[in-house]
Write a protein that holds these residues in place. Structure first.
Motif, PDB file in Angstrom:
ATOM      1  N   LYS A   2      -7.356   3.448 -26.677  1.00  0.00           N
ATOM      2  CA  LYS A   2      -7.330   4.301 -25.490  1.00  0.00           C
ATOM      3  C   LYS A   2      -8.689   4.978 -25.272  1.00  0.00           C
ATOM      4  O   LYS A   2      -9.170   5.071 -24.149  1.00  0.00           O
ATOM      5  N   GLU A   3      -9.306   5.425 -26.347  1.00  0.00           N
ATOM      6  CA  GLU A   3     -10.623   6.069 -26.263  1.00  0.00           C
ATOM      7  C   GLU A   3     -11.689   5.080 -25.793  1.00  0.00           C
ATOM      8  O   GLU A   3     -12.566   5.427 -25.008  1.00  0.00           O
ATOM      9  N   PHE A   4     -11.597   3.850 -26.255  1.00  0.00           N
ATOM     10  CA  PHE A   4     -12.532   2.810 -25.834  1.00  0.00           C
ATOM     11  C   PHE A   4     -12.422   2.575 -24.328  1.00  0.00           C
ATOM     12  O   PHE A   4     -13.433   2.490 -23.632  1.00  0.00           O
ATOM     13  N   LYS A   6     -11.379   4.701 -22.072  1.00  0.00           N
ATOM     14  CA  LYS A   6     -11.937   5.892 -21.402  1.00  0.00           C
ATOM     15  C   LYS A   6     -13.461   5.808 -21.345  1.00  0.00           C
ATOM     16  O   LYS A   6     -14.070   6.141 -20.334  1.00  0.00           O
ATOM     17  N   ASN A   7     -14.075   5.382 -22.440  1.00  0.00           N
ATOM     18  CA  ASN A   7     -15.538   5.274 -22.480  1.00  0.00           C
ATOM     19  C   ASN A   7     -16.038   4.213 -21.507  1.00  0.00           C
ATOM     20  O   ASN A   7     -17.064   4.409 -20.859  1.00  0.00           O
ATOM     21  N   ARG A  10     -15.836   5.747 -18.024  1.00  0.00           N
ATOM     22  CA  ARG A  10     -16.920   6.724 -17.859  1.00  0.00           C
ATOM     23  C   ARG A  10     -18.259   6.033 -17.640  1.00  0.00           C
ATOM     24  O   ARG A  10     -19.061   6.455 -16.815  1.00  0.00           O
TER      25      ARG A  10
END
Length: 92
Positions: A2-4, A6-7, A10
């Motif tokens: 999930k963080e990947f 988001k990055n 962005r």
């Protein structure tokens, strides 16, 4: 995962902002998301800019490195320049 995602979102957003500000960055140059470009900037080949602010209409030459620094407006910086703004003790 999930963080990947988001990055990636962005990063894509950041690229669209840079295009609207008319910032030219070649594929060999690197910058992080904490770098702010005011607009109408050109970054040279193999240049790395990290945690910096680059003023409007400023240009940086090839093979340069900038970290933790502020570059004003209407600056032309030559190739092969390294600027790293760090603090260090000034007393002995």
């Amino acid at each position: 995962m999930k963080e990947f995602a988001k990055n990636i979102i962005r990063f894509i957003y950041r690229i669209s902002i840079l295009r609207s500000k008319r910032v030219s960055i070649p594929s060999s140059a690197r910058f992080n998301l904490n770098t702010n470009f005011e607009g109408f900037n050109k970054i040279g080949e193999n240049t790395c800019v990290s945690n910096a602010t680059i003023g409007k209409y400023s240009f940086i030459g090839d093979n340069s490195f900038f970290a933790n620094s502020q570059i004003g407006r209407f600056c032309s910086i030559a190739s092969n320049v390294t600027i790293v703004a760090e603090t260090h003790p000034s007393h002995t």
